[in-house]
Design a protein around this motif. Structure first.
Motif, PDB file in Angstrom:
ATOM      1  N   LEU A 122      32.400  50.839  40.193  1.00  0.00           N
ATOM      2  CA  LEU A 122      32.848  49.602  39.550  1.00  0.00           C
ATOM      3  C   LEU A 122      33.915  48.906  40.376  1.00  0.00           C
ATOM      4  O   LEU A 122      34.906  49.534  40.772  1.00  0.00           O
ATOM      5  N   ARG A 123      33.729  47.611  40.607  1.00  0.00           N
ATOM      6  CA  ARG A 123      34.782  46.765  41.168  1.00  0.00           C
ATOM      7  C   ARG A 123      35.634  46.312  39.987  1.00  0.00           C
ATOM      8  O   ARG A 123      35.099  45.869  38.972  1.00  0.00           O
ATOM      9  N   LEU A 124      36.942  46.421  40.130  1.00  0.00           N
ATOM     10  CA  LEU A 124      37.838  46.166  39.004  1.00  0.00           C
ATOM     11  C   LEU A 124      38.878  45.106  39.354  1.00  0.00           C
ATOM     12  O   LEU A 124      39.305  44.987  40.497  1.00  0.00           O
ATOM     13  N   ASP A 125      39.290  44.381  38.343  1.00  0.00           N
ATOM     14  CA  ASP A 125      40.439  43.471  38.390  1.00  0.00           C
ATOM     15  C   ASP A 125      40.269  42.298  39.347  1.00  0.00           C
ATOM     16  O   ASP A 125      41.258  41.731  39.824  1.00  0.00           O
ATOM     17  N   GLU A 126      39.035  41.888  39.594  1.00  0.00           N
ATOM     18  CA  GLU A 126      38.836  40.730  40.462  1.00  0.00           C
ATOM     19  C   GLU A 126      39.426  39.464  39.839  1.00  0.00           C
ATOM     20  O   GLU A 126      39.905  38.582  40.559  1.00  0.00           O
ATOM     21  N   ASP A 127      39.434  39.387  38.503  1.00  0.00           N
ATOM     22  CA  ASP A 127      40.053  38.243  37.820  1.00  0.00           C
ATOM     23  C   ASP A 127      41.567  38.226  38.042  1.00  0.00           C
ATOM     24  O   ASP A 127      42.161  37.170  38.291  1.00  0.00           O
ATOM     25  N   GLU A 128      42.212  39.400  37.977  1.00  0.00           N
ATOM     26  CA  GLU A 128      43.657  39.484  38.240  1.00  0.00           C
ATOM     27  C   GLU A 128      43.976  39.081  39.675  1.00  0.00           C
ATOM     28  O   GLU A 128      44.965  38.401  39.932  1.00  0.00           O
ATOM     29  N   PHE A 129      43.129  39.502  40.603  1.00  0.00           N
ATOM     30  CA  PHE A 129      43.321  39.161  42.008  1.00  0.00           C
ATOM     31  C   PHE A 129      43.247  37.644  42.191  1.00  0.00           C
ATOM     32  O   PHE A 129      44.102  37.041  42.846  1.00  0.00           O
ATOM     33  N   ALA A 130      42.238  37.024  41.607  1.00  0.00           N
ATOM     34  CA  ALA A 130      42.086  35.572  41.723  1.00  0.00           C
ATOM     35  C   ALA A 130      43.286  34.853  41.108  1.00  0.00           C
ATOM     36  O   ALA A 130      43.791  33.875  41.676  1.00  0.00           O
ATOM     37  N   ALA A 131      43.769  35.351  39.970  1.00  0.00           N
ATOM     38  CA  ALA A 131      44.898  34.719  39.284  1.00  0.00           C
ATOM     39  C   ALA A 131      46.234  34.968  39.984  1.00  0.00           C
ATOM     40  O   ALA A 131      47.206  34.244  39.739  1.00  0.00           O
ATOM     41  N   SER A 132      46.287  35.957  40.860  1.00  0.00           N
ATOM     42  CA  SER A 132      47.558  36.311  41.513  1.00  0.00           C
ATOM     43  C   SER A 132      48.055  35.236  42.468  1.00  0.00           C
ATOM     44  O   SER A 132      49.239  35.198  42.813  1.00  0.00           O
TER      45      SER A 132
END
Length: 166
Positions: A122-132
């Protein structure tokens, strides 16, 4: 060297930095440092149980953690307290720095999970990365982070991390 100073030399504090602040700090046993890769072992340092849905980290779990001074990730092999392999949790990070008994690792929000049987990746937290906002602040770091996640995913979906961690 006395036993006490030998014990002290084999310990490090791992400091996980996120958004410029230390998110968590925990003691670990320094197992290996070849100048490029640093390997430590530590018990689960979180408070209580952390249930991600695909894995639970809980008191008694043991993490063998691999950090690199020249790579943009860390790989954490997770076992139960009884020694059963749960899988590998991978953090996308800036290259690690070890100085004066402190291992500093800057978390870049992206993560990857591979189950012990290899059936779940699973790839995780791609949304957090984009929002960072990292891509706007430091495009080089953002590109390196995405390349690192892609490389780890290829390994995870292939033969796993055996050769990487050997």
């Amino acid at each position: 060297m006395s036993a006490n100073s030998a014990d002290a030399a084999a310990r490090v504090d791992v400091a996980l930095v996120k958004s410029g602040r230390v998110k968590i700090r925990y003691p670990a046993e320094l197992l290996h440092d070849d100048g490029t890769r640093i390997t430590v072992r530590a018990p689960w340092a979180g408070d209580g149980v952390r249930d991600f849905g695909f894995v639970r980290f809980e008191p008694g779990d043991v993490f063998t953690e691999y950090y690199w001074r020249d790579r943009w990730y860390a790989v954490k092999e997770v076992h139960t307290g009884q020694g059963t392999l749960k899988g590998w949790y991978c953090d996308i990070t800036r290259p690690a720095a070890l100085s004066g008994g402190e291992l500093v690792v800057e978390d870049l929000d992206l993560d990857l999970w591979r189950s012990a049987d290899g059936g779940t990746v699973l790839r995780l937290d791609e949304d957090e990365f984009a929002a960072s906002g990292l891509a706007a602040r430091d495009p080089h770091a953002a590109e390196a982070a995405v390349r690192a996640l892609d490389a780890l995913e290829l390994l995870a979906r292939g033969d796993g991390f055996g050769n990487l961690l050997a």
